[in-house]
Design an enzyme around this catalytic site. Structure first.
Site, PDB file in Angstrom:
ATOM      1  N   ARG A 239      60.052  83.687 -23.006  1.00  0.00           N
ATOM      2  CA  ARG A 239      60.475  84.907 -22.926  1.00  0.00           C
ATOM      3  C   ARG A 239      60.310  85.307 -23.826  1.00  0.00           C
ATOM      4  NH1 ARG A 239      66.623  82.823 -22.061  1.00  0.00           N
ATOM      5  NH2 ARG A 239      65.506  81.448 -23.248  1.00  0.00           N
ATOM      6  N   PRO A 240      60.205  86.941 -24.531  1.00  0.00           N
ATOM      7  CA  PRO A 240      59.973  88.165 -25.942  1.00  0.00           C
ATOM      8  C   PRO A 240      61.248  87.700 -26.437  1.00  0.00           C
ATOM      9  CG  PRO A 240      60.322  89.780 -23.702  1.00  0.00           C
ATOM     10  CD  PRO A 240      60.413  88.229 -23.296  1.00  0.00           C
TER      11      PRO A 240
ATOM     12  N   GLY B 108      60.254  77.845 -36.539  1.00  0.00           N
ATOM     13  CA  GLY B 108      58.389  77.235 -36.964  1.00  0.00           C
ATOM     14  C   GLY B 108      58.600  76.130 -37.390  1.00  0.00           C
ATOM     15  N   LYS B 109      60.000  74.890 -37.065  1.00  0.00           N
ATOM     16  CA  LYS B 109      60.108  73.787 -38.039  1.00  0.00           C
ATOM     17  C   LYS B 109      59.117  72.913 -37.786  1.00  0.00           C
ATOM     18  CE  LYS B 109      63.752  73.603 -35.337  1.00  0.00           C
ATOM     19  NZ  LYS B 109      64.059  75.127 -35.062  1.00  0.00           N
ATOM     20  N   GLY B 110      58.399  73.240 -36.420  1.00  0.00           N
ATOM     21  CA  GLY B 110      57.063  71.858 -36.320  1.00  0.00           C
ATOM     22  C   GLY B 110      56.052  72.156 -37.075  1.00  0.00           C
TER      23      GLY B 110
ATOM     24  N   GLY C 228      60.710  73.698 -28.690  1.00  0.00           N
ATOM     25  CA  GLY C 228      58.984  74.209 -28.292  1.00  0.00           C
ATOM     26  C   GLY C 228      58.767  74.085 -29.449  1.00  0.00           C
ATOM     27  N   HIS C 229      57.977  73.090 -30.188  1.00  0.00           N
ATOM     28  CA  HIS C 229      57.542  72.909 -31.285  1.00  0.00           C
ATOM     29  C   HIS C 229      55.898  72.591 -31.225  1.00  0.00           C
ATOM     30  CE1 HIS C 229      61.234  70.744 -32.961  1.00  0.00           C
ATOM     31  NE2 HIS C 229      61.446  72.123 -32.318  1.00  0.00           N
TER      32      HIS C 229
ATOM     33  N   GLY D 234      51.044  81.372 -42.236  1.00  0.00           N
ATOM     34  CA  GLY D 234      49.773  81.635 -41.452  1.00  0.00           C
ATOM     35  C   GLY D 234      50.062  80.284 -40.481  1.00  0.00           C
TER      36      GLY D 234
ATOM     37  N   THR E 291      73.473  75.674 -27.536  1.00  0.00           N
ATOM     38  CA  THR E 291      73.002  74.402 -27.202  1.00  0.00           C
ATOM     39  C   THR E 291      73.702  73.814 -26.625  1.00  0.00           C
ATOM     40  OG1 THR E 291      70.530  73.559 -26.818  1.00  0.00           O
ATOM     41  CG2 THR E 291      71.537  73.516 -28.795  1.00  0.00           C
TER      42      THR E 291
ATOM     43  N   GLY F 111      67.255  78.493 -35.007  1.00  0.00           N
ATOM     44  CA  GLY F 111      65.968  77.918 -33.568  1.00  0.00           C
ATOM     45  C   GLY F 111      64.270  78.984 -33.923  1.00  0.00           C
ATOM     46  N   ASP F 112      63.069  78.706 -33.328  1.00  0.00           N
ATOM     47  CA  ASP F 112      61.816  79.120 -33.665  1.00  0.00           C
ATOM     48  C   ASP F 112      61.420  79.328 -34.621  1.00  0.00           C
ATOM     49  OD1 ASP F 112      61.725  78.778 -30.544  1.00  0.00           O
ATOM     50  OD2 ASP F 112      63.295  80.698 -30.772  1.00  0.00           O
TER      51      ASP F 112
ATOM     52  N   GLN G  62      66.036  73.085 -32.250  1.00  0.00           N
ATOM     53  CA  GLN G  62      66.865  74.583 -32.155  1.00  0.00           C
ATOM     54  C   GLN G  62      67.479  74.714 -33.344  1.00  0.00           C
ATOM     55  OE1 GLN G  62      67.886  72.094 -29.342  1.00  0.00           O
ATOM     56  NE2 GLN G  62      66.286  72.451 -28.458  1.00  0.00           N
TER      57      GLN G  62
ATOM     58  N   ASP H 297      53.720  85.767 -43.768  1.00  0.00           N
ATOM     59  CA  ASP H 297      52.540  87.254 -43.614  1.00  0.00           C
ATOM     60  C   ASP H 297      52.475  87.632 -42.388  1.00  0.00           C
ATOM     61  OD1 ASP H 297      52.315  84.655 -41.937  1.00  0.00           O
ATOM     62  OD2 ASP H 297      50.993  85.314 -41.136  1.00  0.00           O
TER      63      ASP H 297
HETATM   64  P1  IMP Z   1      69.812  75.459 -23.263  1.00  0.00           P
HETATM   65  O1  IMP Z   1      69.745  74.998 -24.386  1.00  0.00           O
HETATM   66  O2  IMP Z   1      68.241  75.782 -23.011  1.00  0.00           O
HETATM   67  O3  IMP Z   1      71.277  75.208 -22.775  1.00  0.00           O
HETATM   68  O4  IMP Z   1      69.782  77.181 -23.818  1.00  0.00           O
HETATM   69  C1  IMP Z   1      70.788  77.514 -24.410  1.00  0.00           C
HETATM   70  C2  IMP Z   1      70.706  78.847 -26.000  1.00  0.00           C
HETATM   71  O5  IMP Z   1      69.917  77.875 -26.565  1.00  0.00           O
HETATM   72  C3  IMP Z   1      69.607  79.793 -25.164  1.00  0.00           C
HETATM   73  O6  IMP Z   1      69.759  80.741 -25.729  1.00  0.00           O
HETATM   74  C4  IMP Z   1      68.022  79.374 -25.145  1.00  0.00           C
HETATM   75  O7  IMP Z   1      67.288  80.615 -25.253  1.00  0.00           O
HETATM   76  C5  IMP Z   1      68.108  78.171 -26.966  1.00  0.00           C
HETATM   77  N1  IMP Z   1      67.293  77.186 -26.926  1.00  0.00           N
HETATM   78  C6  IMP Z   1      67.473  76.103 -26.781  1.00  0.00           C
HETATM   79  N2  IMP Z   1      66.655  75.613 -26.893  1.00  0.00           N
HETATM   80  C7  IMP Z   1      65.787  76.923 -28.054  1.00  0.00           C
HETATM   81  C8  IMP Z   1      64.722  76.539 -29.092  1.00  0.00           C
HETATM   82  O8  IMP Z   1      64.000  75.197 -29.340  1.00  0.00           O
HETATM   83  N3  IMP Z   1      64.362  77.808 -29.489  1.00  0.00           N
HETATM   84  C9  IMP Z   1      65.252  78.614 -29.024  1.00  0.00           C
HETATM   85  N4  IMP Z   1      66.076  78.925 -28.356  1.00  0.00           N
HETATM   86  C10 IMP Z   1      66.567  78.053 -27.690  1.00  0.00           C
END
Ligand code: IMP
Length: 439
Positions: A301-302, A11-13, A36-37, A419, A237, A8-9, A222, A331
């Site tokens: 969260r970091p 940069g799909k958005g 979070g996108h 970027g 998840t 996850g994270d 994700q 970059d």
């Molecule tokens: P949950 O989806 O809130 O149940 O979290 C389960 C796991 O997925 C945890 O490790 C979260 O940090 C991770 N997680 C859930 N959604 C995202 C996302 O959009 N990006 C990155 N990690 C995510």
């Protein structure tokens, strides 16, 4: 389809926003407000949790039945867009499940109980909402929320959950149940009223659009390794983040999907607990975190940071049927040398080329790296200039890095993001010259 190739994270958005220009509809297929996108357009930053990122382009956007929806957050997102002059052309699936106020309470309480064993969830109630869906009792769908049977349904659900509501601290004792019920009834009837104009049969709408020759882009939330079936279980998840999740979530046949783009960051990050073989626990990890702004969009969260892992990308290629890659945040690696790419694991003296099924085994794997020379730090303007000129303008070392990935994953890299802005994107029309011979 755009799918996360890592944790996850990725940069799909941004990639969805970039591709959305050329499509008619964008469909989000899994998850809820745990996602979070982020999309940056000029000086404006849009952060989405539920609405597909394509909304910024004014496209028809669909929250499919595979999602779990917190109506309060969805309405806030609609208002957020409206304040920025965008009236979203939104469809919310009647089949999607509703996250209610007790779901985040259960989520957080269950994490607390697990102590050291916790998953590290976002606390948004995602797991408990999907659990209720799968149990097939005590669940509320969007179709229930907008119907005049909502009162009856929610009353039954709350009655059945009474014991848990007390045990997990949503209410103090059984005397509070009536009050709790009334608050939910009032609030959620109101949400149902507001959402009524958006609800629909997502599968029908999407398939009709496809039949008319329209272009549909599916947006996964994700990533592959957070998928409930194919990820590092139980540190995952509760939904199917992989490509197949689009078919079940949105009600489209697998034969309708022509291009499956795996989005991968040029390094790896993970938020929450679970195995991460290439994690950097020393200063290079901190440097990547700071340079890349690696803090969760949803929780702040970091993020844990580490080197790129080819085994993960090859695994993502297999379980999603990826047809190409989009590489983001290249970059961020500027100024770091040497750069490392994990090409195999060492497990008790044995060399592994495939990502193991068992999370316990992944935890014991030691990465084997190849090293590549890095390139010097470049300013934002220089990156924009490079993006304008195209792939050939990249520093030679950056090209070597990209082509090493292409060769080892044996997939074309068609988009490189350097970027957050739209203009900081390199689209590669012709395949790179890296002669993807595989290894
Ligand atoms: P949950 O989806 O809130 O149940 O979290 C389960 C796991 O997925 C945890 O490790 C979260 O940090 C991770 N997680 C859930 N959604 C995202 C996302 O959009 N990006 C990155 N990690 C995510």
């Amino acid at each position: 389809m755009v799918v996360g190739a890592q944790f996850g994270d990725e940069g799909k958005g941004k990639i969805v926003d970039f591709l959305a220009e050329k499509v008619d509809m964008v469909v989000r297929y899994n998850g809820g407000s745990n996602a979070g996108h982020t999309v940056k357009v000029g000086n404006k930053v849009f952060k989405f949790h539920l609405i597909p990122s394509g909304a910024v382009r004014g496209k028809k956007v669909v929250c499919s039945g595979g999602m779990v929806i917190n109506p309060q957050e969805l309405i806030e997102e609609i208002r957020f867009l409206e304040r920025r002059g965008i009236e979203p052309d939104l469809v919310v699936s009647l089949r999607a499940h509703v996250t209610l106020p007790y779901h985040p309470v259960f989520d957080r309480a269950s994490e607390k109980r697990k102590g050291e064993e916790k998953i590290g969830t976002t606390g948004k109630g995602i797991g408990p909402t999907y659990s209720d869906k799968m149990k097939r009792v005590e669940a509320i769908r969007i179709e229930d929320l907008v119907s005049n049977k909502f009162k009856e349904k929610i009353s039954k659900v709350l009655e059945a959950k009474k014991k848990w509501l007390i045990e997990y601290g949503a209410i103090k004792d059984k005397n509070e149940i009536e009050k709790y019920k009334n608050v939910i009834l009032n609030e959620y009837t109101n949400y149902g009223e507001k959402l009524k104009k958006y609800v629909g049969d997502d599968s029908l709408i999407i398939n009709e659009a496809l039949d008319q020759g329209k272009k549909v882009l599916f947006e996964g939330a994700q990533g592959t390794l957070l998928d409930v079936d194919h990820g590092t279980y139980p540190y995952v998840t509760s939904s199917n983040a992989v490509a197949g999740g689009a078919c079940t979530g949105a009600g489209v046949g697998p034969n309708k999907i022509k291009r499956i783009i795996g989005v991968a960051k040029a390094y790896t990050t993970r938020v929450g607990r679970g195995p991460f073989p290439t994690e950097l626990k020393e200063e290079t990890g901190d440097l990547i975190r700071e340079k890349g702004g690696e803090y969760g969009t949803t929780t702040g969260r970091p993020r844990r940071c580490g080197w790129l892992d080819i085994l993960i990308l090859n695994y993502a290629k297999r379980v999603n049927g990826l047809t190409e890659l989009a590489l983001t945040k290249l970059d961020v690696l500027s100024g770091i040398t040497p750069l490392k790419i994990c090409v195999a694991y060492n497990l008790n003296g044995k060399k592994l080329k495939n990502f193991p099924v068992s999370t316990e085994l992944v935890e014991k794997c030691k990465p084997k790296y190849v090293e590549l020379e890095g390139w010097s730090d470049l300013g934002r303007e220089e990156w924009r200039e490079i993006a304008k000129k195209g792939y050939d303008a990249l520093p030679q070392e950056a090209k070597n890095y990209v082509e090493e990935i292409e060769r080892r994953v044996n997939l074309p890299i068609k988009i490189i993001s350097v970027g957050p802005g739209r203009e900081e994107t390199i689209e590669i029309k012709k395949e790179l010259k890296s002669k993807r011979e595989g290894i």
